[in-house]
Scaffold this motif. Structure first.
Motif, short mmCIF file in Angstrom:
data_model
loop_
_atom_site.label_atom_id
_atom_site.label_comp_id
_atom_site.label_asym_id
_atom_site.label_seq_id
_atom_site.Cartn_x
_atom_site.Cartn_y
_atom_site.Cartn_z
N VAL A 111 0.83 -1.20 0.00
CA VAL A 111 0.00 0.00 0.00
C VAL A 111 0.87 1.25 0.00
CG1 VAL A 111 -1.63 1.34 1.38
CG2 VAL A 111 -1.99 -1.10 1.07
N SER A 112 1.93 1.24 0.80
CA SER A 112 2.82 2.41 0.85
C SER A 112 3.46 2.65 -0.51
CB SER A 112 3.90 2.20 1.92
OG SER A 112 3.31 1.99 3.19
N HIS A 113 3.86 1.56 -1.15
CA HIS A 113 4.48 1.71 -2.47
C HIS A 113 3.48 2.24 -3.49
CE1 HIS A 113 6.25 0.44 -6.35
NE2 HIS A 113 7.40 0.66 -5.73
N GLU A 114 2.25 1.75 -3.43
CA GLU A 114 1.23 2.20 -4.39
C GLU A 114 0.83 3.65 -4.15
OE1 GLU A 114 0.16 0.63 -7.05
OE2 GLU A 114 1.50 -1.02 -6.59
N LEU A 115 0.97 4.14 -2.94
CA LEU A 115 0.58 5.52 -2.65
C LEU A 115 1.60 6.54 -3.18
CD1 LEU A 115 -0.75 5.30 1.02
CD2 LEU A 115 -2.07 5.87 -1.02
N ARG A 116 2.79 6.09 -3.49
CA ARG A 116 3.83 7.04 -3.89
C ARG A 116 3.47 7.73 -5.21
NH1 ARG A 116 9.70 4.38 -3.18
NH2 ARG A 116 10.31 6.57 -3.28
N THR A 117 2.97 6.98 -6.15
CA THR A 117 2.67 7.57 -7.47
C THR A 117 1.56 8.62 -7.38
OG1 THR A 117 3.40 5.57 -8.60
CG2 THR A 117 1.96 7.07 -9.83
N PRO A 118 0.38 8.31 -6.82
CA PRO A 118 -0.63 9.38 -6.73
C PRO A 118 -0.18 10.57 -5.91
CG PRO A 118 -1.31 7.43 -5.50
CD PRO A 118 -0.14 7.03 -6.31
N LEU A 119 0.62 10.34 -4.85
CA LEU A 119 1.10 11.46 -4.05
C LEU A 119 2.05 12.34 -4.85
CD1 LEU A 119 1.73 9.97 -0.49
CD2 LEU A 119 0.23 11.88 -1.09
N THR A 120 2.89 11.70 -5.67
CA THR A 120 3.80 12.47 -6.50
C THR A 120 3.03 13.34 -7.49
OG1 THR A 120 5.46 10.73 -6.32
CG2 THR A 120 5.72 12.31 -8.12
N VAL A 121 1.97 12.79 -8.08
CA VAL A 121 1.14 13.56 -9.01
C VAL A 121 0.47 14.72 -8.29
CG1 VAL A 121 -0.87 13.46 -10.53
CG2 VAL A 121 0.78 11.57 -10.52
N MET A 122 -0.08 14.44 -7.12
CA MET A 122 -0.78 15.49 -6.37
C MET A 122 0.17 16.62 -5.98
SD MET A 122 -3.20 13.18 -3.88
CE MET A 122 -3.56 14.61 -2.87
N THR A 123 1.35 16.26 -5.43
CA THR A 123 2.29 17.30 -5.02
C THR A 123 2.80 18.09 -6.22
OG1 THR A 123 4.06 15.64 -5.06
CG2 THR A 123 3.02 16.10 -2.94
N GLY A 124 2.92 17.42 -7.36
CA GLY A 124 3.34 18.14 -8.58
C GLY A 124 2.33 19.19 -8.97
N TYR A 125 1.07 18.83 -9.00
CA TYR A 125 0.03 19.81 -9.34
C TYR A 125 -0.07 20.92 -8.30
CZ TYR A 125 -1.86 17.32 -13.38
OH TYR A 125 -2.04 16.77 -14.62
N LEU A 126 0.10 20.54 -7.01
CA LEU A 126 0.03 21.56 -5.96
C LEU A 126 1.16 22.57 -6.09
CD1 LEU A 126 -0.95 19.38 -2.85
CD2 LEU A 126 -2.36 21.09 -4.01
N GLU A 127 2.35 22.09 -6.43
CA GLU A 127 3.46 23.01 -6.64
C GLU A 127 3.19 23.94 -7.84
OE1 GLU A 127 6.90 20.62 -7.11
OE2 GLU A 127 7.00 20.00 -5.01
N THR A 128 2.58 23.38 -8.88
CA THR A 128 2.23 24.22 -10.06
C THR A 128 1.22 25.27 -9.67
OG1 THR A 128 2.64 22.34 -11.53
CG2 THR A 128 1.34 24.17 -12.40
N TYR A 129 0.19 24.87 -8.92
CA TYR A 129 -0.82 25.85 -8.49
C TYR A 129 -0.21 26.90 -7.57
CZ TYR A 129 -4.25 22.51 -10.28
OH TYR A 129 -4.97 21.66 -11.08
N ALA A 130 0.76 26.47 -6.71
CA ALA A 130 1.38 27.43 -5.80
C ALA A 130 2.20 28.47 -6.58
CB ALA A 130 2.28 26.69 -4.80
#
Length: 436
Positions: free
Chosen positions: A210-229
């Protein structure tokens, strides 16, 4: 005592009577001797009756006798009956203990003061392969030859159980527990925990996957959040207000996932990483800089390298463990606390310490601090951004380095976390090695 006096009077009267009887015949001495012989003969006859009773028929009623001998026979008979009753009770108690041990699903093995096998139940035969025909009297380490069990047995520190596969089947996982009793004797118990072991492995695999599978969606989310910031000025005000909180929580989630992955790797990897010579002075200096960055000047961090020896281990894992200890001190010691990183020699090897003079911890919490997600103060821990996995990671890193963690703390007196390493893990500095 009354019968004793009567027996003396009877013997005296018998001797005197025969002496007086021999006086008219002119042989008083012969009369006295005859009376004494008759008295002695009577005593020998009673003694013979006692010997025959005790040697040939001890279970029967005692011979008929009067006076002192009758009292002696009665007392011996009562004593025998009491002893037989006590022995019967002991045999019944021992049989009940053995029957109850036979009914147990756990293995029970009794060892003498030398570690030799004395008795075991049928479960021990099924789990450990013990055979009554030829194993009785054998030393336990001749039959359980796993080096880990031999080390556990000889260490004589039985506070924690030992988990090993059965010598008969690799898929049968046993938990060994030894208890000292009596005159340095031991009671060995082995419990089948195969099902719990499988569940634990499933839990570890689940957390790791589960921890390994969460890395990809978290990376996508943080990428978009940095773009929005980066373009926060183009967003509606109501969206911009929540952007910072979203980034903060996403970062916390990433830290939690990374800690879970690290902890799963430490637990699941059976082999140890290739050991290297780690300079603890350099390692503490690097961790100190990280701690000062997290503190932002709110704490004073110092390094004391009282030993020059290097440590044989994995630098990355040791840095992770030390960083967790320092970061916990920064988060929970309180503003203005003094935090000390110390590397020193001890009688058993060396010790790496993180000590602070902050708020301290109630001793009631110390036994559970290395449990995952255990928090002394849940509200404050959440506010500081900790994941609750730091000390669990420290514990497993130390296990992989043959070390142990000691925690000493009291409210208002600060806290000291000591990592004790064995002498086998110490290496001299290059200069010392060349000089020798």
């Amino acid at each position: 005592m009354h019968n004793w006096h009567r027996e003396l009077w009877r013997l005296g009267l018998l001797i005197v009577g025969f002496g007086l009887l021999g006086w008219p015949l002119g042989h008083p001495a012969a009369g006295l001797a005859l009376g004494l012989a008759l008295g002695l003969g009577r005593q020998l006859w009673q003694l013979r009756a006692l010997h025959r009773w005790l040697s040939e028929h001890p279970q029967d009623e005692p011979p008929a006798a009067s006076g002192l001998w009758g009292e002696l026979f009665d007392r011996l008979y009562k004593y025998q009956k009491g002893q037989r009753l006590t022995q019967r009770r002991l045999r019944d108690t021992l049989k009940r203990i053995q029957d109850s041990s036979e009914a147990m699903t756990d293995s029970v093995v009794m060892l003498d003061s030398h570690g030799d096998l004395e008795w075991w139940n049928s479960a021990a035969e099924r789990m450990l392969g013990l055979k009554a025909s030829h194993d009785r009297g054998q030393h336990i380490t001749n039959l359980l030859r796993d080096p880990r069990f031999i080390g556990y047995f000889n260490a004589r520190d039985y506070q924690e159980p030992l988990t090993l596969p059965s010598p008969l089947r690799e898929d049968l996982i046993l938990q060994f527990q030894i208890t000292l009793y009596g005159d340095n004797e031991r009671l060995l118990m082995a419990r089948d925990i195969s099902r719990l072991h499988r569940l634990e492995m499933m839990r570890r695999d689940f957390v790791a996957n589960v921890s390994h599978e969460l890395r990809t969606p978290l990376t996508v989310m943080t990428g978009y959040l940095e773009t929005y910031a980066d373009h926060a000025d183009l967003l509606p005000p109501r969206f911009a207000r929540g952007l910072g909180q979203m980034q903060q929580q996403a970062t916390r989630m990433q830290t939690l996932v990374e800690d879970l992955l690290l902890l799963s790797r430490l637990e699941n990897e059976q082999h140890r990483e290739p050991a290297e010579a780690v300079d603890l002075g350099e390692l503490m200096a690097a961790v100190r800089r990280d701690g000062e960055a997290l503190s932002g000047g709110a704490h004073q961090l110092t390094v004391e390298a009282q030993a020059t020896e290097r440590l044989l281990g994995n630098a990355q894992e040791l840095r992770s463990a030390l960083s967790n200890l320092v970061f916990n001190a920064v988060r929970y010691a309180g503003e203005g606390a003094q935090i000390t990183l110390r590397w020193r020699l001890t009688a058993e090897g060396a010790c790496l310490e993180v000590e602070d003079d902050g708020e301290g911890i109630d001793p009631v919490h110390l036994p559970r601090l290395t449990e995952r997600f255990y928090r002394v103060d849940k509200g404050r821990s959440t506010a500081t951004g900790g994941t609750g996995l730091g000390l669990a990671i420290v514990k497993h890193v130390l296990l992989r380095h043959d070390a142990r963690l000691e925690i000493d703390s009291h409210p208002g007196e600060g806290a000291r976390f000591s990592c004790h390493f064995p002498a086998e893990r110490l290496l001299p500095t290059p200069a010392e090695a060349n000089a020798s």
